[in-house]
Design a protein around this motif. Structure first.
Motif, PDB file in Angstrom:
ATOM      1  N   GLU A 107      -9.841   4.671  -6.768  1.00  0.00           N
ATOM      2  CA  GLU A 107      -9.670   3.570  -7.722  1.00  0.00           C
ATOM      3  C   GLU A 107      -8.737   2.494  -7.164  1.00  0.00           C
ATOM      4  N   PRO A 108      -9.188   1.239  -7.103  1.00  0.00           N
ATOM      5  CA  PRO A 108      -8.297   0.164  -6.618  1.00  0.00           C
ATOM      6  C   PRO A 108      -7.028   0.005  -7.463  1.00  0.00           C
ATOM      7  N   ALA A 109      -7.151   0.234  -8.769  1.00  0.00           N
ATOM      8  CA  ALA A 109      -5.976   0.100  -9.651  1.00  0.00           C
ATOM      9  C   ALA A 109      -4.914   1.146  -9.288  1.00  0.00           C
ATOM     10  N   ASP A 110      -5.377   2.361  -8.936  1.00  0.00           N
ATOM     11  CA  ASP A 110      -4.441   3.415  -8.513  1.00  0.00           C
ATOM     12  C   ASP A 110      -3.743   3.014  -7.214  1.00  0.00           C
ATOM     13  N   ALA A 111      -4.539   2.451  -6.301  1.00  0.00           N
ATOM     14  CA  ALA A 111      -3.969   2.013  -5.018  1.00  0.00           C
ATOM     15  C   ALA A 111      -2.898   0.952  -5.242  1.00  0.00           C
ATOM     16  N   ASP A 112      -3.165   0.061  -6.189  1.00  0.00           N
ATOM     17  CA  ASP A 112      -2.200  -1.001  -6.512  1.00  0.00           C
ATOM     18  C   ASP A 112      -0.906  -0.397  -7.067  1.00  0.00           C
ATOM     19  N   ASP A 113      -1.052   0.554  -7.999  1.00  0.00           N
ATOM     20  CA  ASP A 113       0.129   1.222  -8.581  1.00  0.00           C
ATOM     21  C   ASP A 113       0.948   1.925  -7.508  1.00  0.00           C
ATOM     22  N   ILE A 114       0.259   2.670  -6.641  1.00  0.00           N
ATOM     23  CA  ILE A 114       0.966   3.419  -5.588  1.00  0.00           C
ATOM     24  C   ILE A 114       1.684   2.442  -4.648  1.00  0.00           C
ATOM     25  N   ALA A 115       0.983   1.365  -4.274  1.00  0.00           N
ATOM     26  CA  ALA A 115       1.590   0.377  -3.363  1.00  0.00           C
ATOM     27  C   ALA A 115       2.853  -0.218  -3.986  1.00  0.00           C
ATOM     28  N   GLN A 116       2.799  -0.513  -5.282  1.00  0.00           N
ATOM     29  CA  GLN A 116       3.987  -1.070  -5.948  1.00  0.00           C
ATOM     30  C   GLN A 116       5.140  -0.066  -5.929  1.00  0.00           C
ATOM     31  N   GLN A 117       4.810   1.205  -6.183  1.00  0.00           N
ATOM     32  CA  GLN A 117       5.841   2.254  -6.144  1.00  0.00           C
ATOM     33  C   GLN A 117       6.465   2.363  -4.752  1.00  0.00           C
ATOM     34  N   VAL A 118       5.602   2.244  -3.742  1.00  0.00           N
ATOM     35  CA  VAL A 118       6.074   2.312  -2.352  1.00  0.00           C
ATOM     36  C   VAL A 118       7.098   1.220  -2.093  1.00  0.00           C
ATOM     37  N   TRP A 119       6.782  -0.011  -2.498  1.00  0.00           N
ATOM     38  CA  TRP A 119       7.681  -1.134  -2.217  1.00  0.00           C
ATOM     39  C   TRP A 119       8.966  -1.062  -3.027  1.00  0.00           C
ATOM     40  N   ILE A 120       8.882  -0.531  -4.231  1.00  0.00           N
ATOM     41  CA  ILE A 120      10.102  -0.363  -5.037  1.00  0.00           C
ATOM     42  C   ILE A 120      11.009   0.677  -4.364  1.00  0.00           C
ATOM     43  N   LYS A 121      10.395   1.727  -3.851  1.00  0.00           N
ATOM     44  CA  LYS A 121      11.139   2.754  -3.122  1.00  0.00           C
ATOM     45  C   LYS A 121      11.781   2.164  -1.859  1.00  0.00           C
ATOM     46  N   VAL A 122      11.032   1.330  -1.172  1.00  0.00           N
ATOM     47  CA  VAL A 122      11.558   0.681   0.037  1.00  0.00           C
ATOM     48  C   VAL A 122      12.778  -0.180  -0.323  1.00  0.00           C
ATOM     49  N   TRP A 123      12.667  -0.936  -1.401  1.00  0.00           N
ATOM     50  CA  TRP A 123      13.791  -1.770  -1.865  1.00  0.00           C
ATOM     51  C   TRP A 123      15.028  -0.894  -2.126  1.00  0.00           C
ATOM     52  N   ASN A 124      14.820   0.237  -2.776  1.00  0.00           N
ATOM     53  CA  ASN A 124      15.954   1.110  -3.133  1.00  0.00           C
ATOM     54  C   ASN A 124      16.551   1.839  -1.937  1.00  0.00           C
ATOM     55  N   ALA A 183       9.240  -6.367 -10.755  1.00  0.00           N
ATOM     56  CA  ALA A 183       9.647  -4.976 -11.070  1.00  0.00           C
ATOM     57  C   ALA A 183      11.020  -4.676 -10.476  1.00  0.00           C
ATOM     58  N   ILE A 184      11.271  -5.189  -9.291  1.00  0.00           N
ATOM     59  CA  ILE A 184      12.569  -4.971  -8.643  1.00  0.00           C
ATOM     60  C   ILE A 184      13.682  -5.697  -9.401  1.00  0.00           C
ATOM     61  N   ARG A 185      13.382  -6.935  -9.828  1.00  0.00           N
ATOM     62  CA  ARG A 185      14.398  -7.713 -10.570  1.00  0.00           C
ATOM     63  C   ARG A 185      14.722  -7.041 -11.902  1.00  0.00           C
ATOM     64  N   ASN A 186      13.699  -6.464 -12.541  1.00  0.00           N
ATOM     65  CA  ASN A 186      13.912  -5.845 -13.860  1.00  0.00           C
ATOM     66  C   ASN A 186      14.495  -4.441 -13.780  1.00  0.00           C
ATOM     67  N   GLU A 187      14.468  -3.881 -12.586  1.00  0.00           N
ATOM     68  CA  GLU A 187      14.989  -2.514 -12.438  1.00  0.00           C
ATOM     69  C   GLU A 187      16.492  -2.534 -12.651  1.00  0.00           C
ATOM     70  N   SER A 188      16.977  -1.626 -13.507  1.00  0.00           N
ATOM     71  CA  SER A 188      18.426  -1.559 -13.737  1.00  0.00           C
ATOM     72  C   SER A 188      19.087  -0.987 -12.487  1.00  0.00           C
ATOM     73  N   PRO A 189      20.272  -1.509 -12.154  1.00  0.00           N
ATOM     74  CA  PRO A 189      20.938  -0.988 -10.953  1.00  0.00           C
ATOM     75  C   PRO A 189      21.269   0.486 -11.122  1.00  0.00           C
ATOM     76  N   LYS A 190      20.910   1.231 -10.115  1.00  0.00           N
ATOM     77  CA  LYS A 190      21.125   2.685 -10.193  1.00  0.00           C
ATOM     78  C   LYS A 190      22.542   3.038  -9.757  1.00  0.00           C
ATOM     79  N   ALA A 191      23.009   4.174 -10.242  1.00  0.00           N
ATOM     80  CA  ALA A 191      24.324   4.652  -9.812  1.00  0.00           C
ATOM     81  C   ALA A 191      24.281   4.934  -8.318  1.00  0.00           C
TER      82      ALA A 191
END
Lengths: 200, 152
Positions: free
Chosen positions: A62-79, B51-59
């Motif tokens: 599903e392309p929508a699943d791929a989009d969700d996973i990709a977004q999760q990947v980039w959020i993880k990269v940011w963190n 999504a990154i901007r809206n994410e609350s800063p984590k401990a």
């Protein structure tokens, strides 16, 4: 301004753009040291976004699943980018994050429901028949089904090797295996696909 | 391509795949994977950034090294040990001795106390026997002398 001058002007612009383009490493340092992280992150995102998305899309139907996973990947990269120690290439690390996220998704999906192959068949049939004649569409469906029946790791390795043309060292780093293991996964994948196609 | 320059086996691997499965079919599959709506990546980029901007800063999790972990564990043990040593218990042995008479102690407890000390005495004798250079004759001589002294 004659044509020669125009060409020179254009090439100098291209050159200056190339020189000013920061490497992944420079962007990561900028991200880690600067209070304005978003600019550096956006550059990395723009540079690698497509490759990551395509690799995930090869793994999930599903392309929508791929989009969700990709977004999760980039959020993880940011963190996690603050803690990235540059022991490997950024792209390798990024694909490793994508690999783990995709496997997590597929395992959750497996638990929730067994794969509905008949529904998938219908999707492939529609997509393929729109582009080509019935025979090539059938072959495409069969091959796509064979790929989907591979174990996740073998499928990931096959896609990285054949479509992304990655070397085995890089594939091994991404999938957390040895070079020999990656090679074995690739050849097992081919053998298994051949068996599936013969059987069907 | 850079990957191809560094990897001699890539062309062989690709040829192996294309001999088994039609190259055109493989490229059609890849084209299907790469089919996305117009501006898909622009929208995805915006969605990720928002999504990154809206994410609350984590401990922030601070990782500590092995030595720091050992130091923290040692300080906990030290606190526990000092609490055991320095905090007085409400009922000391001396207080028990002052308040309890011999008649109040059950016979079973007295017997067990005597038995315990007998065991210790036996262990002492055993250790004397096991001492280097000692033999049974010298011990029996010692015992005889000791009993004579007691009779006198």
């Amino acid at each position: 301004m004659n044509n020669k001058d125009k060409a020179l002007n254009h090439s100098s612009k291209v050159l200056s753009k190339f020189v000013s383009m920061q490497s992944d490493q420079e962007l990561i340092i900028e991200f880690q040291q600067s209070a304005h992280k978003e600019a550096a992150f956006t550059q990395l995102l723009k540079r690698h976004q497509q490759k990551v998305f395509y690799q995930i899309k090869r793994m999930v139907t599903e392309p929508a699943d791929a989009d969700d996973i990709a977004q999760q990947v980039w959020i993880k990269v940011w963190n996690k980018l603050d803690g990235f120690k540059m022991e490997s290439e950024f792209a390798t690390w990024l694909f490793r994050v994508a690999y783990n996220e995709t496997l997590n998704f597929l395992q959750k999906q497996k638990k929730q429901s067994s794969q509905n192959l008949s529904a998938d068949n219908l999707d492939y049939e529609n997509a393929a028949s729109a582009a080509d004649g019935p025979k090539s569409a059938q072959i495409q469906i069969a091959l796509e089904q064979a790929i989907q029946q591979l174990p996740e790791k073998q499928r990931f390795v096959f896609m990285l090797r054949y479509f992304e043309e990655y070397n085995y060292e890089k594939i091994a780093s991404i999938t957390g295996t040895t070079v020999g293991g990656a090679k074995a996964n690739f050849h097992q994948a081919i053998k298994k696909m051949e068996e599936i196609l013969k059987r069907d | 391509m850079k990957a191809q320059q560094n990897d001699n086996t890539l062309l062989d691997d690709k040829a192996l795949v294309e001999n088994l499965f039609n190259k055109q079919t493989l490229s059609q599959i890849e084209d299907a994977h790469k089919q996305v709506p117009n501006d898909f990546f622009v929208q995805q980029e915006q969605a990720i950034l928002s999504a990154i901007r809206n994410e609350s800063p984590k401990a922030k999790i601070i990782s500590i090294g092995t030595w720091k972990k050992i130091a923290i564990a040692a300080s906990f043990i030290a606190i526990a040990a000092s609490a055991y040593i320095f905090i007085p218990s409400n009922y000391t042995t001396q207080e028990v001795a002052n308040n309890v008479t011999i008649q109040e102690i059950p016979i079973a407890e007295i017997e067990s106390y005597v038995n315990d000390y007998e065991a210790i005495a036996e262990i002492d004798w055993q250790s004397e026997i096991n001492k280097e250079g000692s033999n049974l004759e010298s011990i029996s001589t010692y015992l005889k002398e000791d009993s004579n002294k007691t009779q006198e």
